[in-house]
Design an enzyme around this catalytic site. Sequence first.
Site, PDB file in Angstrom:
ATOM      1  N   TYR A 198       1.146  -1.099  -0.064  1.00  0.00           N
ATOM      2  CA  TYR A 198       0.060   0.060   0.039  1.00  0.00           C
ATOM      3  C   TYR A 198       0.677   1.309   0.054  1.00  0.00           C
ATOM      4  CZ  TYR A 198      -3.910   3.237   1.189  1.00  0.00           C
ATOM      5  OH  TYR A 198      -4.744   3.980   1.243  1.00  0.00           O
ATOM      6  N   SER A 278      -6.412   1.069  -4.225  1.00  0.00           N
ATOM      7  CA  SER A 278      -6.487   2.747  -4.148  1.00  0.00           C
ATOM      8  C   SER A 278      -5.193   3.380  -4.311  1.00  0.00           C
ATOM      9  CB  SER A 278      -7.203   2.849  -2.514  1.00  0.00           C
ATOM     10  OG  SER A 278      -7.704   3.936  -2.349  1.00  0.00           O
ATOM     11  N   ASP A 362     -17.897   4.420  -7.633  1.00  0.00           N
ATOM     12  CA  ASP A 362     -16.886   4.729  -6.647  1.00  0.00           C
ATOM     13  C   ASP A 362     -16.525   6.416  -6.496  1.00  0.00           C
ATOM     14  OD1 ASP A 362     -14.659   5.018  -5.036  1.00  0.00           O
ATOM     15  OD2 ASP A 362     -13.458   3.349  -6.476  1.00  0.00           O
ATOM     16  N   HIS A 401     -16.257   1.873  -3.557  1.00  0.00           N
ATOM     17  CA  HIS A 401     -14.667   1.739  -3.471  1.00  0.00           C
ATOM     18  C   HIS A 401     -14.427   0.443  -2.685  1.00  0.00           C
ATOM     19  CE1 HIS A 401     -10.957   3.598  -3.709  1.00  0.00           C
ATOM     20  NE2 HIS A 401     -10.476   3.373  -2.449  1.00  0.00           N
TER      21      HIS A 401
END
Length: 432
Positions: A198, A278, A362, A401
């Site tokens: 991430y 994301s 989203d 999302h």
Amino acid sequence: DLAHPDAHLIRLIPTADATYTPIANDGGHFWFQTTLDAPNGKVIGIDLAHPERAAWKTVIPQTRNTLESVSMVDDTLIASYLADAQSRVELHARDGALIQTLSLPGIGTTNGFTGRRTDRESFFSFTNFTTPNTIYRLDLPARTISIYHQPKLLFNPADFETREVFAISKDGTRIPIFLSYRKGMKQDGVNPTLLYAYGGFDISLAPAFSPSNLLWMEMGGIYAQACLRGGGEHGEAWHQAGTVLHKQNAFDDFIASTEYLIANKYTSTPHLAIHGRSNGGLLMGAVETQRPDLFGAVLADVGVMDMLRFDKFTIGWAWKSDYGSPSTDKADFEAIYKYSPLQNVHPGVRYPPTLITTADHDDRVFPAHSYKFAATMQAAIRAEKPPAGPVLIRVETRAGHGGGMPLSNLVDVTADQYAFLIRELRMTPKLQ
């Protein structure tokens, strides 16, 4: 003072110069967890008899590990740290003296340790990549832990193992990587490997259980999780080192993690898939445009792909703290332009097979990010002879999302992603 109904409130901390979390009190003596002059966190004591700041005392000083939470049970301070992205729990006396470090069931993540100051026991959860949340009881007088509740499983966690290794990034920074796989795995360079990361917004990637990751391991794969700068694994300095003008550090950390796995023969490029969502989807777009030679397949979920315009859509303006402001700051624009996935796709480059996923509702990362990146990638690979790729996009309807997606839809997405990886990595699943 509750003994005096007409007593006035005493303001202990009038200035918001750090975080202050009350832990417990014994009469007029209070313990607080704070980041005051300690970005990784410490414990201080404040006595109402002398509440002035100059009289505050450090009870548990800052360490190299991130102090996540502190509680007081049985007059014992229970300090939970994140040490190289895994839990470490210490028991301290009221004056801060170390009593012992708890022996946890293995590499993993703990939560809990709540209770009253006078209680004799506390409870906590423990999880890791092969263990769903299990509840443990901590006997404070005996300093022992025991299983209180364990879920019934259809697999044997003892069939798998987890180890933590460290890659060295471009500038010499040590990057933690967790590797989980079925016992007996050989380091022969041909293991199907899924590397997840991430690297942003002060979010820590600690060991946690996921049925889909377990399925990957049951199919004979290695599940790898890298802890990059930009996250919160090593405190605020680690977070800041992967933001704004330093965002490239997160990409360098990921590339170094990939090179470590290949150099140490856990896997090799044709057998290596990477995955991020994301901000992690941005990570996927950035690293595959910077180092397309390293990866066998890419899963890019709901990613921020047009970084020059991220602040123009929905909640994007709130991300300037991590990304900078490309619309108003020249230095930020120039830094972002160098790594923005959409602006760094070029014809004539052989990009790895890529599956992009998004959802039409989203409102966090506007789906146009994924639409534009997919279209630009597809145009680029068509210029190749023979065509590279494939580059596919999967659009979920009536979903957002991720958080609002029904379980059945999540299963469908995972099934499609694994089918894509099985095909592109030429896997032969070894389910037992």
